[in-house]
Each structure stands twice: as structure tokens, then as C-alpha cells.
Design a protein around this motif. Structure first.
Motif, PDB file in Angstrom:
ATOM      1  N   ARG A  76      67.047   2.048  56.645  1.00 43.60           N
ATOM      2  CA  ARG A  76      65.633   2.380  56.815  1.00 43.60           C
ATOM      3  C   ARG A  76      65.442   3.568  57.750  1.00 43.60           C
ATOM      4  O   ARG A  76      64.586   4.429  57.515  1.00 43.60           O
ATOM      5  CB  ARG A  76      64.874   1.163  57.319  1.00 43.60           C
ATOM      6  CG  ARG A  76      64.833   0.027  56.276  1.00 43.60           C
ATOM      7  CD  ARG A  76      63.831  -1.037  56.643  1.00 43.60           C
ATOM      8  NE  ARG A  76      64.160  -1.702  57.892  1.00 43.60           N
ATOM      9  CZ  ARG A  76      63.314  -2.424  58.612  1.00 43.60           C
ATOM     10  NH1 ARG A  76      62.054  -2.531  58.223  1.00 43.60           N
ATOM     11  NH2 ARG A  76      63.708  -3.037  59.708  1.00 43.60           N
ATOM     12  N   ARG A 116      57.256 -12.962  54.421  1.00 42.36           N
ATOM     13  CA  ARG A 116      57.073 -11.509  54.401  1.00 42.36           C
ATOM     14  C   ARG A 116      58.254 -10.836  55.078  1.00 42.36           C
ATOM     15  O   ARG A 116      58.680 -11.231  56.175  1.00 42.36           O
ATOM     16  CB  ARG A 116      55.776 -11.114  55.103  1.00 42.36           C
ATOM     17  CG  ARG A 116      55.635  -9.590  55.227  1.00 42.36           C
ATOM     18  CD  ARG A 116      54.292  -9.157  55.705  1.00 42.36           C
ATOM     19  NE  ARG A 116      54.287  -7.725  56.025  1.00 42.36           N
ATOM     20  CZ  ARG A 116      53.254  -6.921  55.863  1.00 42.36           C
ATOM     21  NH1 ARG A 116      52.108  -7.409  55.384  1.00 42.36           N
ATOM     22  NH2 ARG A 116      53.318  -5.636  56.173  1.00 42.36           N
ATOM     23  N   HIS A 117      58.766  -9.777  54.434  1.00 43.38           N
ATOM     24  CA  HIS A 117      59.876  -8.986  54.961  1.00 43.38           C
ATOM     25  C   HIS A 117      59.391  -7.548  55.119  1.00 43.38           C
ATOM     26  O   HIS A 117      58.776  -6.987  54.213  1.00 43.38           O
ATOM     27  CB  HIS A 117      61.075  -9.018  54.016  1.00 43.38           C
ATOM     28  CG  HIS A 117      61.567 -10.407  53.724  1.00 43.38           C
ATOM     29  ND1 HIS A 117      62.507 -11.042  54.504  1.00 43.38           N
ATOM     30  CD2 HIS A 117      61.232 -11.284  52.745  1.00 43.38           C
ATOM     31  CE1 HIS A 117      62.748 -12.243  54.013  1.00 43.38           C
ATOM     32  NE2 HIS A 117      61.985 -12.420  52.955  1.00 43.38           N
ATOM     33  N   GLU A 118      59.696  -6.966  56.275  1.00 44.77           N
ATOM     34  CA  GLU A 118      59.282  -5.594  56.528  1.00 44.77           C
ATOM     35  C   GLU A 118      60.191  -4.632  55.763  1.00 44.77           C
ATOM     36  O   GLU A 118      61.412  -4.709  55.841  1.00 44.77           O
ATOM     37  CB  GLU A 118      59.319  -5.285  58.023  1.00 44.77           C
ATOM     38  CG  GLU A 118      58.381  -6.156  58.849  1.00 44.77           C
ATOM     39  CD  GLU A 118      56.945  -6.100  58.346  1.00 44.77           C
ATOM     40  OE1 GLU A 118      56.420  -4.976  58.165  1.00 44.77           O
ATOM     41  OE2 GLU A 118      56.351  -7.178  58.105  1.00 44.77           O
ATOM     42  N   MET A 119      59.566  -3.718  55.048  1.00 41.65           N
ATOM     43  CA  MET A 119      60.298  -2.706  54.299  1.00 41.65           C
ATOM     44  C   MET A 119      60.282  -1.392  55.082  1.00 41.65           C
ATOM     45  O   MET A 119      60.060  -1.374  56.269  1.00 41.65           O
ATOM     46  CB  MET A 119      59.702  -2.554  52.903  1.00 41.65           C
ATOM     47  CG  MET A 119      59.862  -3.816  52.029  1.00 41.65           C
ATOM     48  SD  MET A 119      61.561  -4.162  51.492  1.00 41.65           S
ATOM     49  CE  MET A 119      62.007  -5.529  52.581  1.00 41.65           C
ATOM     50  N   GLY A 161      55.603  -3.928  53.318  1.00 42.69           N
ATOM     51  CA  GLY A 161      56.096  -5.290  53.315  1.00 42.69           C
ATOM     52  C   GLY A 161      56.301  -5.822  51.917  1.00 42.69           C
ATOM     53  O   GLY A 161      55.664  -5.382  50.954  1.00 42.69           O
ATOM     54  N   ALA A 186      65.406  -5.874  54.803  1.00 45.84           N
ATOM     55  CA  ALA A 186      64.634  -5.819  56.044  1.00 45.84           C
ATOM     56  C   ALA A 186      65.538  -5.677  57.256  1.00 45.84           C
ATOM     57  O   ALA A 186      65.143  -5.093  58.281  1.00 45.84           O
ATOM     58  CB  ALA A 186      63.772  -7.074  56.172  1.00 45.84           C
ATOM     59  N   ALA A 197      65.374  -9.276  49.781  1.00 43.93           N
ATOM     60  CA  ALA A 197      64.411  -8.741  50.742  1.00 43.93           C
ATOM     61  C   ALA A 197      64.873  -8.922  52.181  1.00 43.93           C
ATOM     62  O   ALA A 197      64.685  -8.031  53.029  1.00 43.93           O
ATOM     63  CB  ALA A 197      63.048  -9.402  50.533  1.00 43.93           C
ATOM     64  N   GLY A 198      65.483 -10.061  52.497  1.00 41.09           N
ATOM     65  CA  GLY A 198      65.948 -10.287  53.868  1.00 41.09           C
ATOM     66  C   GLY A 198      67.010  -9.288  54.288  1.00 41.09           C
ATOM     67  O   GLY A 198      66.974  -8.753  55.404  1.00 41.09           O
ATOM     68  N   ALA A 219      60.362  -1.150  48.022  1.00 46.26           N
ATOM     69  CA  ALA A 219      61.168  -0.997  49.236  1.00 46.26           C
ATOM     70  C   ALA A 219      60.635   0.089  50.153  1.00 46.26           C
ATOM     71  O   ALA A 219      60.895   0.073  51.359  1.00 46.26           O
ATOM     72  CB  ALA A 219      62.615  -0.706  48.860  1.00 46.26           C
ATOM     73  N   ASP A 268      68.833  -1.754  59.141  1.00 47.68           N
ATOM     74  CA  ASP A 268      68.192  -0.779  60.032  1.00 47.68           C
ATOM     75  C   ASP A 268      68.704   0.642  59.819  1.00 47.68           C
ATOM     76  O   ASP A 268      67.935   1.607  59.921  1.00 47.68           O
ATOM     77  CB  ASP A 268      68.415  -1.198  61.488  1.00 47.68           C
ATOM     78  CG  ASP A 268      67.719  -2.503  61.834  1.00 47.68           C
ATOM     79  OD1 ASP A 268      66.695  -2.805  61.193  1.00 47.68           O
ATOM     80  OD2 ASP A 268      68.205  -3.224  62.725  1.00 47.68           O
TER      81      ASP A 268
END
Length: 457
Positions: A313, A346-349, A338, A307, A303-304, A334, A310
Motif C-alpha cells: 500500500r 471492514r478492511h482498510e484498502m 475500505g 489490509a 481482504a485481511g 483495492a 503495508d
């Protein structure tokens, strides 16, 4: 219609050593100069990659609950050109669900009987001797018309243990095809969804070579080849599933790899271009892709990195402005807002769906799924009935978007994990296996009509 003889390797339960026997057998037969076609009975997206590494041929799933007769025939036809088929069962030989699916209840025994493949029963005889024969005899007689090749005795402690266990099998009239001494190193690494992925194994080739050498020493390969039977291969089989788009950007790395082989084979056979990319390497999907497909996998373990990816995403967001994206299970997670990892961070997806999932708040989700789409998803119109399988430990904390489908388990009980949609982005927690064929039971057709009417209203 040609015939390719085959065998199905099964066991009374999981954890008896059938996967290591399967891999060793595939490699040992291939080293004898045979073209060996592997199969997997039931819903599993990890084992086929190991089968391919051992045999050199793509492995395909056969599933009586999720697959109709046309898809079954198309997959069976993948054995064309092989000298022998070897299939691996799932769980115990007779384990399935309570309610009949498209052709059966999903058991490995059904697969063996449908294909005419004699069963090789792998028995863990640790802690017993003659009593193991009673277990084997029960499995032999439970379905009298099931073709049965014999047994392989696993985890035998000593020559005396072997002699006593063989005496029991002789009394029961069951052929002993092999005797495997107990060895602690003949195991594959595992994690919460079962085996680690083939691509993650630290030295897979050496492991498979070791299994093959072990089987050649302790199993009668000639007797196994003689026992192989059945295996009609359709001469003009129906086509595999059609691709959902012409140019498909497919996420493919240690975080995203759970795609059923027959789907990818069908996409490519129909002329689709599959464009792999790695989110973990911060790669964006191909700019010219018509569709982005994020399969399941282990995003909760990465997850890290996801996130921090960039470029990946941003590429997803650009694509979603004009073209569709679909995610399954880990891919669905994903696409959400999150993901909370095992430690509670918490990791932003990608944020293309409002979904928030937690691997810290673990809950076991396992089973077949039947979904009737309330809205379109890539490759399928609203109202389509799909069959699939769900297997994960993550919990949904937030799901603000409209549901994608009405989902039920194998017995028809509603399932809360309905998938969701936002714009051209869709996702499900179930892994797609097939669309339902027209031969679906009348009750299911009536249920579809009810749901279609509800959607139109």
C-alpha cells in the motif's frame, strides 16, 4: 491468407461439461503432436488460463459484441503456425444480448459462423434418451448456415442408455463424435464467479491429463480432426491494442489475475515492459514503473492480507504522487478506502479513492458495458468509447469521487457503476476488452458527441 482448420465446442447451456471436454480435447490433440491454438468465445478471463495449461499456447477471446473487425482479425491471426484451432463457447450456443454490438450480439454461434468453425455440441443426456436428439436437432436447425460437426453425449448412464440415445441421433441425422460415461470426478472446482483460477487448482496437470485420457477413450479424435474446417488466418493483420505506458507494473497473484490475454499480448508485442508484482506477498510495484495496473480477481477473499500489506500500500501511494494507477473490478476495490468482507468485517484498502465496497451486501452484477470516458484514463483520452464486461457480487456503499465515465449496458440502459477518479488514480468495475472502432453505429457516434459536449460544459 492461410487457413488453420478449427472447431468450436459449445452446449445448450452452462453446466453441461463443455469445459472439461475442451481441456481434454486440447491436451489429447497436443499429445498427438499437433500445435493446438485455443480460443474462448465471449467475455471470460478465467477459462483462457486453463486452456493455456492444457495446450501450451496462449488462449485468446473472440467477442462479436465488444470487438470491432480490426481487433477480431488481429486476434484471429494468433492462430498462425498452429495445426488446428479449438474454441470454447460461453453459456449456450445461441446466447447473446438483445442489441447488436460492434459486429454481432456476442453469441458463440456467431463466432463459429464468422470463423467457419464447425460446432461440436456437448449434450448432457442425463434423464433422457431419444429426446436428446430433438434438442440437438433444434440447435442444428436454428441457424441453418452454421457449420455443424456433430454431438458429444455426456453423462451417459449405461450401454442401454447409449444405444437409445444413439438411435435418436441417427434418426435426426446427427453424427455422434463421442460418448462420455457419467463420472462424478470429472468436474472443476468452482466459486462465486465460476471456476477457481488455474493457479489455484490443487493439481491442475493431473486433472488435465485425466480429462485427456478420458476423451481418448470415449471420443473419436480422428473424426473430430476430419470435421475441423474454416479458420482463415490473416496474413497481415492489424495490431493488437497498444500499451497504455512503456513500463507497466502489473499486480499478479491469486487476488489479482483477471486480465484479457489479447491486451497483455498487445502490450508486449508493442515493446512495453510488463513488471509483475504480488500484493498478497506484500510486494510494492516497481519503483521505475510508468503505470500501475491492478486487474480484477478476488480481493474479497484476501481482504485481511491486503489490509496488512503495508509495503504494497505504501508503494501504491508513492507511485500515485507522480504517476497514474488504474484498477479494474477487484483492483478498483483495492484502491478504495475500505472493503467489507462476507462476514461483515471492514478492511482498510489503499485509500487512493474514496470507494467503499461490500461483499457482505451481495448483489449480482453481470453484463457487457459500454463506457464513454468523462476524463482520461491510462491509454485513453476523455471522450473515448470503450467496450468491456462486468461480473461481480460486490455492492458500492460509498463513492465520493467524480465519475470516470458514463456507462451503459449492452442495450444502452445507464449503469450506476461509473468508475471514479482522484488525481492520477482511476478505477472501473468493468474489465476493458477494447476501444470502440470507427465503424461504430451512427447512433453511438451521436451519443458520444452529446457526452463530449456535456463534458466540455
Amino acid at each position: 491468407m492461410a487457413e488453420v482448420p478449427g472447431l468450436l465446442v459449445s452446449a445448450p447451456s452452462s453446466g453441461t461439461g463443455k469445459t472439461t471436454v475442451m481441456l481434454g480435447l486440447l491436451r489429447a490433440l497436443a499429445e498427438e503432436g499437433l500445435a493446438v491454438q485455443p480460443f474462448k468465445s465471449g467475455p471470460d478471463y478465467i477459462d483462457p488460463a486453463f486452456h493455456r495449461a492444457a495446450s501450451g499456447r496462449a488462449s485468446f477471446n473472440l467477442d462479436g459484441w465488444a470487438m470491432g473487425p480490426h481487433l477480431w482479425q488481429a486476434i484471429a491471426a494468433q492462430a498462425a503456425g498452429a495445426d488446428i484451432c479449438v474454441a470454447e463457447g460461453s453459456m449456450g450456443l445461441y446466447d447473446g444480448v438483445a442489441t447488436r454490438g460492434q459486429q454481432g450480439f456476442g453469441s458463440s454461434a456467431e463466432t463459429a459462423r464468422a470463423m467457419g468453425w464447425p460446432v461440436v455440441l456437448v449434450l448432457d443426456v442425463g434423464g433422457q434418451a431419444q429426446s436428446a436428439a430433438a434438442t440437438a436437432l433444434g440447435f442444428r436447425q436454428y441457424m441453418p448456415d452454421l457449420p455443424f460437426a456433430g454431438v458429444i453425449l455426456n453423462r451417459v448412464a449405461s450401454p442401454r442408455h447409449e444405444r437409445l440415445t444413439r438411435l435418436g441421433m441417427e434418426r435426426a441425422g446427427l453424427p455422434v463424435l463421442g460418448v462420455l460415461p457419467r463420472r462424478g470426478d470429472l468436474t472443476l472446482p468452482e466459486r462465486h464467479l465460476g471456476l477457481i483460477q488455474a493457479v489455484e487448482h490443487p493439481d491442475l496437470e493431473a486433472a488435465i491429463a485425466g480429462y485427456a485420457a478420458f476423451l481418448r477413450e470415449h471420443v473419436d479424435l480422428a473424426a473430430l480432426r476430419t470435421a475441423a474446417a474454416g479458420g482463415p488466418v490473416p496474413g497481415a493483420a492489424p495490431a493488437l491494442p497498444r500499451p497504455p505506458a512503456q513500463r507497466i507494473a502489473l499486480a499478479q497473484d491469486a487476488a489479482f489475475s483477471f486480465t484479457y490475454p489479447h491486451l497483455l499480448e498487445g502490450w508486449r508485442a508493442a515493446g512495453a515492459e510488463v513488471l509483475p508484482f504480488s500484493p498478497l506477498a506484500d510486494e510494492p510495484p516497481a519503483a521505475g514503473a510508468d503505470l500501475v495496473w491492478l486487474p480484477g480477481g478476488y480481493p474479497e477473499l484476501h481482504a485481511g492480507r491486503l489490509a496488512a500489506a503495508d509495503t504494497f500500500r505504501a508503494g501504491l501511494r508513492r507511485h500515485a504522487e507522480t504517476k497514474p494507477i488504474h484498477g479494474e473490478c477487484g483492483g478498483y476495490m483495492a484502491l478504495g478506502a475500505g472493503l467489507i468482507d462476507k462476514g461483515g468485517t471492514r478492511h482498510e484498502m489503499a485509500g487512493l479513492l474514496g470507494l467503499v465496497t461490500s461483499y457482505e451486501t451481495r448483489k449480482f452484477h453481470l453484463g457487457y458495458r459500454r463506457a464513454v470516458l468523462r476524463a482520461p484514463m491510462p491509454g485513453f483520452d476523455a471522450g473515448a468509447a470503450l467496450r468491456g464486461h462486468e461480473f461481480h457480487y460486490s455492492t458500492i456503499l460509498e463513492q465520493p469521487d467524480p465519475p470516470l465515465a458514463e456507462v451503459a449496458d449492452a442495450d444502452g440502459a445507464p449503469v450506476a457503476e461509473t468508475g471514479s477518479r482522484r488525481g492520477q488514480v482511476t478505477g472501473t468495475f468493468f474489465h476493458l476488452i477494447s476501444a470502440e472502432e470507427p465503424s461504430a453505429p451512427r447512433a453511438q457516434a451521436q451519443e458520444e458527441a452529446r457526452i463530449h459536449t456535456k463534458v466540455r460544459l
